[in-house]
Write a protein that holds these residues in place. Sequence first.
Motif, short mmCIF file in Angstrom:
data_model
loop_
_atom_site.label_atom_id
_atom_site.label_comp_id
_atom_site.label_asym_id
_atom_site.label_seq_id
_atom_site.Cartn_x
_atom_site.Cartn_y
_atom_site.Cartn_z
N THR A 145 0.83 -1.20 0.00
CA THR A 145 0.00 0.00 0.00
C THR A 145 0.87 1.26 0.00
O THR A 145 1.80 1.38 0.80
CB THR A 145 -0.94 0.01 1.22
OG1 THR A 145 -1.77 -1.15 1.17
CG2 THR A 145 -1.80 1.25 1.22
N GLY A 146 0.59 2.16 -0.92
CA GLY A 146 1.33 3.41 -1.03
C GLY A 146 2.47 3.38 -2.03
O GLY A 146 3.03 4.43 -2.37
N THR A 190 -0.39 3.83 -8.07
CA THR A 190 -0.24 3.61 -6.62
C THR A 190 -1.17 2.49 -6.15
O THR A 190 -2.35 2.47 -6.49
CB THR A 190 -0.56 4.89 -5.84
OG1 THR A 190 0.31 5.94 -6.29
CG2 THR A 190 -0.36 4.68 -4.35
N THR A 243 -3.39 1.12 -3.49
CA THR A 243 -4.11 1.77 -2.38
C THR A 243 -4.52 0.78 -1.31
O THR A 243 -4.87 1.19 -0.19
CB THR A 243 -5.33 2.53 -2.91
OG1 THR A 243 -6.17 1.61 -3.63
CG2 THR A 243 -4.91 3.65 -3.85
#
Length: 222
Positions: free
Chosen positions: A88-89, A159, A161
Amino acid sequence: MLVIDDVLTPDEVKTIVARLEAAKFIDGKLTAGWHAKQVKNNQQLSEKETSVTEIRDIVLQALQRNNLFQSAVRPRKIHPILFSRYETGMSYGMHTDNALIGKENKTRSDLSITLFLSDPSSYEGGELIIDTEWGEKYVKLNAGSMVVYPSSRFHRVGTVTSGIRFAGVTWIQSWIRDAEERQILFELETVRQALYKKYGNTKEFDILCKTHSNLLRKWIES
């Protein structure tokens, strides 16, 4: 750009993902060019992992047995596949691949491959986004499927998420360097197979085979 479904069997996907989940990953910037380091935010499977040879062999064997891949790409050299992990990220900003890949026995990057290894429902975001003449193309495939595209294209990974995205990437040096020539040979091969399936070995089929072979002989890089 070419999407090829089910390059890996479900069992092969399961084996590879299990090895990746148990493996050590390193900062992806360590395998990026000096300019790509600025936009690369992911993790790469460590070359020190004992499983790396096993899972590379699984993918290589899958590529070798896939007739669509072989006829469309005509691979001369396949760079050892790299396996990436996005949490994530994490993302990979817009970039193009280096013309020459590797430190020794360099591979000219005519074509790039992204092999999707995670179930698309298990993560959000993380699409491969390729810049085309008609705008950006978003690609998110089932586990075991892959997309082949020109290495000269701008592309990025959106990205992530939520969830974790596993993927494999590699680069191909083709026997046929020119993309238009590869396309012509691929279309001739497609028609040749269709005609044989429908009519068998005919005079017209033989002429088509001769033309295909002569063009391949003319354009192939020795």
